[in-house]
Every structure is written in C-alpha cells, then in structure tokens.
Enzyme design. Structure first.
Site, short mmCIF file in Angstrom:
data_model
loop_
_atom_site.label_atom_id
_atom_site.label_comp_id
_atom_site.label_asym_id
_atom_site.label_seq_id
_atom_site.Cartn_x
_atom_site.Cartn_y
_atom_site.Cartn_z
N TYR A 1 0.84 -1.21 0.00
CA TYR A 1 0.00 0.00 0.00
C TYR A 1 0.87 1.25 0.00
CZ TYR A 1 -3.96 3.02 0.95
OH TYR A 1 -4.94 3.99 0.85
N PHE B 1 -7.83 19.17 -25.43
CA PHE B 1 -8.54 17.91 -25.68
C PHE B 1 -9.84 17.95 -24.85
CE2 PHE B 1 -9.44 13.47 -24.53
CZ PHE B 1 -9.71 13.02 -25.81
N ASP B 2 -10.86 17.20 -25.26
CA ASP B 2 -12.20 17.30 -24.59
C ASP B 2 -12.14 17.17 -23.07
OD1 ASP B 2 -11.98 15.67 -26.91
OD2 ASP B 2 -13.91 14.71 -26.58
N ASP C 1 0.28 19.14 -21.67
CA ASP C 1 -0.60 17.97 -21.72
C ASP C 1 0.17 16.99 -22.61
OD1 ASP C 1 -2.47 16.04 -22.12
OD2 ASP C 1 -4.01 17.34 -22.98
N ALA D 1 0.45 13.66 -23.35
CA ALA D 1 0.07 12.28 -23.70
C ALA D 1 0.96 11.69 -24.79
CB ALA D 1 -1.39 12.24 -24.15
N LYS E 1 -1.01 6.38 -23.95
CA LYS E 1 -0.59 6.62 -25.34
C LYS E 1 0.89 6.27 -25.49
CE LYS E 1 -4.51 9.24 -25.15
NZ LYS E 1 -5.34 9.36 -23.94
N HIS F 1 -21.55 12.56 -28.06
CA HIS F 1 -21.13 11.59 -29.08
C HIS F 1 -20.93 10.19 -28.53
CE1 HIS F 1 -17.56 13.43 -27.41
NE2 HIS F 1 -16.82 12.44 -27.84
#
Ligand code: F0G
Length: 457
Positions: free
Chosen positions: A72, A124-125, A214, A216, A257, A449
């Site tokens: 842990y 990005f969304d 960001d 990714a 990614k 979507h």
C-alpha cells in the site's frame, strides 16, 4: 509511394479478430443506433477508435509486471517509476494517477477557479472539461495553418503566439494557466515545435502564468522535432524531451498513449514543492495513497518500462512511418486528410469526401458508419457530431473540421491491415455521392457523441 518500415519487433502472442458478413455488420450498426461506441469489440475487425490504452505491451513490460510490488505504501515499483520519470523528464516531483483525466482532475483545481481562464494550443475534450469543472473558461489559440487540412506545414500543432498575447492582454491576471497539448490531438495529432514551446514559455514567465504540458504523446512530438526542426537532427530523443519539459513548470500525462500501456497517468511538477504537497493531498482523496495513485504496483512497473520503450528511436521511426505509409496510399487515391500525417493517426477530411452532406447531417459520422459497413473498421467523428449544440440557443454548432479519425494503436496492426483500411476508404470514395448523412434522434445533455442515437437520412 511511401515504403513500409518493417516492425522492429516480432510477434509471440496473437489475439483473434474476425470479420462479420456485410449483412450482419449492417444489422449490428443499426442495433447500435449508428453510434460506433455502442458496438461490441468482437463485432469489429480493425479497431481504430482510439490509440489510448489499446497498445500492445512488450515482453519486458509483461515481465516487469510480475515484479510489481503491491504494498500500500512505499512500493518498490513506485520508487522505480520516480527514478525513471526523473531520468527522462528531469522533474523533481512525479505523481502517478490512474489515467490522463485523473491528472487533470487532481491538478487543475489547484490552479484555476471561477473567473479564471486557461489558454491552450487546443484543449482535448477531457482537459477542457476539467478546466471548466473548476469554474474557469478554456480558450484555444492554435495557429491558422492547422485549419487548412490540405496545407502541408511541419508544426501545425503550434500555439498562435500573437493570439496568446492578445488573450493575455484582454484577460490579464485572470489567465491562470497555459496548456500545451503535445502532440495537438484535436488538430490532427500535429506536433508543436521546440521554438514554439520556448516562446510560449517566455510569455508565460513574463506574465507569471503557470505553464503545463498535456504530454500524452510526448515521444511522437519529440520525434517530429528531431526530424523536422533545424539543429535537432543530431540531438538524442531523451535530450529533446528534457528540453521540451524544461520549458514548462508541470505536466499532466495520459500514459495510455506514448508510454505504450493499457492504463495509467502521471503528474509532473518541476520544482514547486508547495504545489506538489497539494497534489499529494488531492491524490489521496481521489486516487489513493501517493505511492500507487489509483494503479496497481504492476501497472507502475509497466509504465516505468514503457516510458523508455516509447522513446526508442527505432520504434518511433516505424510508428510514424506506419502512419505515413497509410497516408501515402490515400494520397495516391486523392483522399484528403489533415496533412502531413499526424503522430497517432490520420484524420480524414469528410467534408471534402462528402461535399453534399452539410455539417448538421454529420459527414464525419457518416464516413465512420460507412467504414464499419464497408469493412468492419471502427473509427470516430471529430467534427460537428462531437462538438454538439450551443448551450444557450440549443442550435447545432458548426465545427471547423469534419474529421473521421483513424487512430492507430501502437504495435498492434501490420502492413496488410493498413492496406485493407486504405482499400476500404478508396472503395467508399468511389461511391461517395451515394452516401447520406444522419440525424440525431436522442442525445444526453453532455458529451453526446458517446451515447447519442442516430438515424440515417
Ligand atoms: N489529453 C489528451 C491530449 C488526450 O488525447 C487524452 C485522451 C487525454 C488528455 C485524457 O487521457 O483518456 O487517459 O483520461 N485521449 C483519448 C483519445 C481518449 O482517444 O484521443 P485519458
């Protein structure tokens, strides 16, 4: 004609895929209300819905997982991840989390609140959603060339520096954060140049605005810098990555990614100990104790190994080459996409393919549905269907692009799979005038979507 670069790996485990007969595919997509998120993966032949978490891990990653320390607190796997992250990014503080949006949820409320603004090349969304969930507003400032899919430019993901400066002049000290998305996913997986990162960093420092990456797809971005930017050809990818991250103060990363994983995320803080302490407190509330951050010890091991594998130049040469190969096939057939090819896939210009389908009948969704019916291929709409309606008037918004995204999972599909995808697109183009648009018959209030139901016109 672009040659296919042979895979720098061989395959020792396979997963069966199968193609259903056309009549069954037509039935399945109808039952899915013409929304590809509703399809079962077993009914898909080639799945290009996303490159996120759909990667094939290596023998070294799978064997590292067996060494995962599931304690842990104080896990050995956590310490190995910290060591790896410090080596690659040269950041003092790193916090694992379960995926990219968890990093955003943990970090952004510490920097933003109602009345503040965040500016990005393109959000990005989920990044946009987490900015707006703090009460702040998200603004995009991508360079103009990104908006012309046929125009070939080396760094179409860049921030428009003048627009950034103008926004700072308008909003002053209400600007709480600058975010650079590398590569710029929504603009077609297009890279950001080192020069642009350097200039944005200068502007951020001058106005004392925190600067976040960001990150990714940071290794794909680094590879493009090495290939396309003057004076970087002789510099190692690791040095390029260190320089890129050196311009920022912090990063959020979906490790699903370029770290070639199935799950994982990371927050990095260069040297701000106070901010890092707050990140730890947030992590404990939302993700779990700091030494596992919502992941199992084995996932931390896979990430530590995957971060290095994603940076391997031979792998990136093949990876980017694979997408350029597919792009070359489409060039021969006159199919228009966001050029040059992006790092993680191709974004097909559905507006150009179906000029007779207006934005409110969703040309990019029509192409996505057609690709499934034609060949069992799953892709997604990055256009007006994804964009949704104006929250005030309720009217359908018109997206700047109508892209159907072919996202390529890492180390998963081979040359013949890509030939098959190109052939399907070419067949559809031949009868493009026959293809009709869609109307929405039901939609949820946000991020429609994923769930909306459609009907062919
Ligand atoms: N930032 C970028 C640039 C992304 O592309 C994504 C995810 C995220 C953040 C969020 O990360 O999914 O791990 O929570 N993009 C995926 C895609 C979903 O299909 O492009 P996540």
């Amino acid at each position: 004609m672009v040659n296919y670069i042979p895979e720098p790996f061989r395959i020792k485990m396979v997963e069966r895929i199968r193609i259903l007969p056309r009549s069954e595919r037509e039935e399945k997509i109808k039952q899915a209300a013409y929304n590809l998120f509703n399809l079962k993966s077993e009914d898909i032949y080639i799945d290009l819905l996303t490159d996120s978490g759909t990667n094939a891990m290596s023998d070294l990653q799978w064997s590292a997982m067996m060494r995962g320390d599931e304690s842990y607190a104080g896990s050995r796997s956590y310490l190995r991840l910290l060591e790896t992250g410090r080596d690659i990014f040269n950041y003092h503080y790193l916090q694992p989390v379960h995926q990219g949006r968890a990093a955003e949820k943990t970090l952004f409320p510490l920097l933003l609140k109602k009345g503040k603004y965040a500016i990005s090349n393109t959000f990005f969304d989920t990044t946009r959603a987490h900015v707006e969930l703090t009460g702040a507003r998200a603004l995009d400032a991508v360079v103009a060339e990104a908006k012309n899919p046929s125009l070939r430019a080396p760094f179409k993901g860049n921030m428009d520096l003048k627009k950034l400066q103008d926004l700072i002049n308008v909003y002053g000290n209400k600007v709480g954060l600058i975010v650079m998305t590398i590569t710029n996913n929504s603009a077609g997986g297009q890279p950001v140049s080192m020069e642009n990162l350097r200039e944005v960093s200068k502007i951020a420092k001058k106005h004392q605005i925190p600067f976040c990456l960001d990150a990714a797809r940071f290794t794909e971005n680094a590879y493009f810098i090495k290939m396309r930017e003057e004076n970087y050809q002789e510099i190692s990818l690791k040095e390029i990555v260190r320089e890129m991250f050196g311009y920022a103060d912090m990063f959020t990363m979906s490790a699903k990614k370029d770290a070639i994983l199935n799950i994982g995320g990371l927050i990095g803080i260069k040297d701000n100990e106070e901010l890092y302490q707050k990140v730890c407190t947030q992590t404990i509330s939302y993700e779990g104790f700091i030494s596992y951050g919502g992941l199992a010890g084995r996932d931390l091991e896979a990430m530590a190994t995957g971060l290095y594998e994603g940076l391997d130049e031979n792998y990136l040469h093949y990876r980017i080459g694979q997408i350029e190969y597919l792009a070359g096939k489409l060039d021969e057939a006159g199919i228009i996409y966001q050029t040059p090819a992006g790092g993680h896939g191709l974004f097909i210009d559905a507006k150009a393919m179906f000029p007779h389908i207006p934005y409110y009948c969703f040309p990019a969704q029509a192409l996505a549905v057609e690709l499934y019916k034609e060949a069992g291929i799953r892709t997604c709409d990055i256009g007006s269907f994804m964009l949704g309606c104006d929250p005030d008037s309720g009217r359908q918004l018109e997206s700047e692009f109508e892209f159907t995204r072919l996202a390529i999972p890492r180390r998963v599909y081979t040359q013949s799979h890509l030939d098959y995808v190109a052939e399907a697109l070419i067949n559809i183009k031949k009868r493009s005038h026959e293809i009709k648009g869609f109307k929405i018959i039901w939609e949820p209030s946000v991020l429609r979507h994923f769930q909306a139901k459609l009907e062919p016109l």
